[in-house]
Scaffold this motif. Structure first.
Motif, PDB file in Angstrom:
ATOM      1  N   ALA A 249      -9.875 -26.945 -59.425  1.00 45.66           N
ATOM      2  CA  ALA A 249     -10.112 -27.462 -58.065  1.00 45.66           C
ATOM      3  C   ALA A 249      -8.825 -27.482 -57.264  1.00 45.66           C
ATOM      4  CB  ALA A 249     -10.708 -28.867 -58.146  1.00 45.66           C
ATOM      5  N   GLN A 250      -7.725 -27.867 -57.940  1.00 46.75           N
ATOM      6  CA  GLN A 250      -6.438 -27.886 -57.243  1.00 46.75           C
ATOM      7  C   GLN A 250      -5.974 -26.467 -56.897  1.00 46.75           C
ATOM      8  OE1 GLN A 250      -4.229 -30.076 -60.196  1.00 46.75           O
ATOM      9  NE2 GLN A 250      -4.392 -32.028 -59.045  1.00 46.75           N
ATOM     10  N   SER A 251      -6.191 -25.538 -57.810  1.00 45.97           N
ATOM     11  CA  SER A 251      -5.821 -24.140 -57.552  1.00 45.97           C
ATOM     12  C   SER A 251      -6.594 -23.579 -56.361  1.00 45.97           C
ATOM     13  CB  SER A 251      -6.077 -23.293 -58.802  1.00 45.97           C
ATOM     14  OG  SER A 251      -5.287 -23.734 -59.880  1.00 45.97           O
ATOM     15  N   GLN A 252      -7.879 -23.973 -56.314  1.00 50.49           N
ATOM     16  CA  GLN A 252      -8.708 -23.505 -55.198  1.00 50.49           C
ATOM     17  C   GLN A 252      -8.186 -24.044 -53.860  1.00 50.49           C
ATOM     18  OE1 GLN A 252     -12.831 -24.684 -55.387  1.00 50.49           O
ATOM     19  NE2 GLN A 252     -13.486 -22.995 -54.077  1.00 50.49           N
ATOM     20  N   LYS A 253      -7.758 -25.318 -53.869  1.00 50.46           N
ATOM     21  CA  LYS A 253      -7.218 -25.904 -52.652  1.00 50.46           C
ATOM     22  C   LYS A 253      -5.916 -25.213 -52.226  1.00 50.46           C
ATOM     23  CE  LYS A 253      -9.264 -30.500 -53.295  1.00 50.46           C
ATOM     24  NZ  LYS A 253      -8.996 -31.942 -53.525  1.00 50.46           N
ATOM     25  N   ILE A 254      -5.062 -24.948 -53.251  1.00 51.04           N
ATOM     26  CA  ILE A 254      -3.812 -24.253 -52.954  1.00 51.04           C
ATOM     27  C   ILE A 254      -4.090 -22.858 -52.382  1.00 51.04           C
ATOM     28  CG2 ILE A 254      -1.738 -23.229 -53.986  1.00 51.04           C
ATOM     29  CD1 ILE A 254      -1.584 -26.225 -53.676  1.00 51.04           C
ATOM     30  N   GLU A 255      -5.115 -22.184 -52.919  1.00 54.02           N
ATOM     31  CA  GLU A 255      -5.469 -20.849 -52.442  1.00 54.02           C
ATOM     32  C   GLU A 255      -5.947 -20.903 -50.987  1.00 54.02           C
ATOM     33  OE1 GLU A 255      -5.687 -16.798 -52.679  1.00 54.02           O
ATOM     34  OE2 GLU A 255      -4.820 -18.212 -54.119  1.00 54.02           O
ATOM     35  N   ARG A 256      -6.713 -21.944 -50.669  1.00 60.19           N
ATOM     36  CA  ARG A 256      -7.177 -22.101 -49.291  1.00 60.19           C
ATOM     37  C   ARG A 256      -6.000 -22.341 -48.337  1.00 60.19           C
ATOM     38  NH1 ARG A 256     -12.396 -26.120 -50.306  1.00 60.19           N
ATOM     39  NH2 ARG A 256     -13.787 -24.523 -51.204  1.00 60.19           N
ATOM     40  N   ILE A 257      -5.057 -23.179 -48.801  1.00 60.26           N
ATOM     41  CA  ILE A 257      -3.871 -23.431 -47.976  1.00 60.26           C
ATOM     42  C   ILE A 257      -3.089 -22.129 -47.763  1.00 60.26           C
ATOM     43  CG2 ILE A 257      -1.648 -24.627 -47.895  1.00 60.26           C
ATOM     44  CD1 ILE A 257      -2.945 -26.920 -49.429  1.00 60.26           C
ATOM     45  N   LYS A 258      -3.023 -21.340 -48.831  1.00 61.39           N
ATOM     46  CA  LYS A 258      -2.309 -20.066 -48.737  1.00 61.39           C
ATOM     47  C   LYS A 258      -2.980 -19.120 -47.734  1.00 61.39           C
ATOM     48  CE  LYS A 258      -0.469 -16.381 -51.659  1.00 61.39           C
ATOM     49  NZ  LYS A 258      -0.363 -15.851 -53.048  1.00 61.39           N
ATOM     50  N   GLN A 306     -12.065 -13.696 -50.415  1.00 61.04           N
ATOM     51  CA  GLN A 306     -12.673 -14.915 -49.867  1.00 61.04           C
ATOM     52  C   GLN A 306     -14.026 -14.622 -49.231  1.00 61.04           C
ATOM     53  OE1 GLN A 306     -11.099 -16.395 -46.207  1.00 61.04           O
ATOM     54  NE2 GLN A 306     -11.375 -18.558 -46.792  1.00 61.04           N
TER      55      GLN A 306
END
Length: 428
Positions: A249-258, A306
């Motif tokens: 879940a954290q990786s997904q959030k980081i990917e969205r921020i990226k 995405q």
């Protein structure tokens, strides 16, 4: 991050406001054109009637002068009534004005007129040939005040109908010419005066709007500079962030921020390229476009994933003599549009060969009326997709600079295809 997003949204709104203000300026120009056009028509009508009135005045004035000559001719004929030949000889020696004399049998006994008259003109006693007046003064009632004493003489010959004397003016042509010049000069002067007044009125009305546009322009440029610092920090932080101990879940959030950061980075590059073209590297080189295209596809690969887009590409070596930074801007905008306007799970087809680059998508497409305007500043095909409406304007500017021809094929609901065609320079 929030500051950058807010800044991007604010700039988009400002761009839309600027576009609307430009439309208002266009409306004012149209109104001004309509005003000047209707004023010009009014002036044409006014000066035409003034010209016609002046013409009538000149004709009446010339008719009065011809009556005076007619009185002289009658007086000579009256004094030589027993010797008509002597009277005609005296007329020839003393009167230089062209005239024609008919006797009571309508036979010409003297003629220097050299103008044919119709029967109706002879009966009416008046004719015009261009700017010339030909008149039989005794057939008209008005007698100049200076010759009221000779009224009986004229009446006598008119009543007896012994002669008809047609006289042609000699000065009306030049007077008509100068009258036309005067009317044209007055018309142009009036139109110029109206134009000057209208210009200052429009300038006065546009002044507040121009000040507002200048303020918005300055705000856009200043905001663009301000976005750079926080955006660079965000991108750097994401690239250096350790991802080993993160949950899915954290990786997904980081990917969205990226992804969001890359989107802002793309927006920033567009704004910089559009508002600060001098800041872009203009150095041209024999650019390997196929390598640059692969790099940009790698950059946009998270956006393809995405949106679950299927990418099909046929890339062969191709070169172009241009600036790498400017061509990167062209590729980024074409790829960004193919992603933004595409449907989820759609397709993007890319083909690069010698002198030809084609990027097509399976997105919403556009109507024929939109295709004619897509390269205009701030024009967007819809309100729910896309950015500022300056990406394609920037592409067109760069392509024109390098002599690249842009072809657009699109069908509403079926996608669009942008094709760039240029002269292949060959690898050096």
């Amino acid at each position: 991050m929030l500051i950058s997003v807010a800044g991007g949204i604010a700039i988009m709104k400002i761009g839309q406001m600027w576009s609307r203000m430009s439309e208002n300026a266009k409306s004012i120009i149209k109104i001004l054109s309509l005003y000047l056009g209707t004023t010009g028509i009014f002036l044409c009508v006014f000066f035409w009637f003034s010209y016609a009135k002046e013409v009538r005045h000149l004709v009446a004035q010339q008719v009065s002068e011809l009556r005076e000559i007619s009185l002289e001719v009658y007086e000579i004929l009256h004094n030589n009534k027993d010797d008509v030949k002597a009277g005609l000889a005296q007329i020839q020696s003393e009167i230089s004005t062209p005239l024609r004399i008919y006797n009571k049998k309508s036979v010409v006994i003297y003629d220097t007129l050299q103008v044919e008259l119709t029967q109706s003109e002879i009966e009416e006693g008046f004719a015009m040939r261009g700017d010339y007046v030909i008149i039989e003064p005794s057939m008209h009632e008005k007698i100049p005040k200076a010759h009221k004493s000779k009224k009986n003489l004229v009446s006598k010959y008119r009543d007896n109908a012994r002669y008809k004397i047609f006289i042609q003016d000699t000065s009306l042509e030049s007077q008509m010419f100068f009258l036309r010049l005067k009317m044209i000069a007055y018309f142009l002067l009036s139109l110029f005066g109206v134009g000057v007044v209208a210009y200052f009125l429009v300038k006065l009305s546009l002044k507040p709007m121009q000040q507002r546009i200048n303020a918005l322009n300055a705000f856009i440029k200043d905001s663009t500079h301000e976005i750079n610092t926080p955006l660079s920090i965000i991108l750097m932080s994401i690239e250096t962030l350790p991802l080993d101990n993160l949950t899915p879940a954290q990786s997904q959030k980081i990917e969205r921020i990226k992804l969001a950061s890359k989107s802002l980075s793309h927006i920033y590059k567009i704004l910089v390229a559009y508002n600060f073209p001098h800041s872009i590297n203009h150095k041209c080189e024999n650019l390997a476009l196929h390598i640059l295209l692969q790099e940009r596809l790698e950059y946009f690969s998270p956006f393809f994933e995405q949106k679950a887009l299927q990418l099909q590409s046929t890339i062969t070596p191709s070169y172009i003599f241009a600036s790498a930074e400017k061509m990167s801007c062209v590729l980024d905008n074409l790829l960004s549009n193919a992603i933004k306007y595409n449907k989820k799970g759609g397709e993007i087809d890319i083909s690069l060969k010698e002198g030809v680059l084609s990027i097509s998508d399976s997105g919403c497409g556009m109507a024929d009326s939109d295709k004619e305007r897509i390269f205009e500043r701030y024009v967007r095909c819809n309100d729910y997709q896309g950015g500022f409406g300056i990406g394609l304007t920037l592409i067109k500017r760069i392509c024109d600079e390098y002599g690249i021809n842009i072809e657009v094929q699109s069908e509403q609901g079926k996608g669009s295809c942008f094709t760039l065609i240029w002269k292949q320079e060959g690898r050096k």
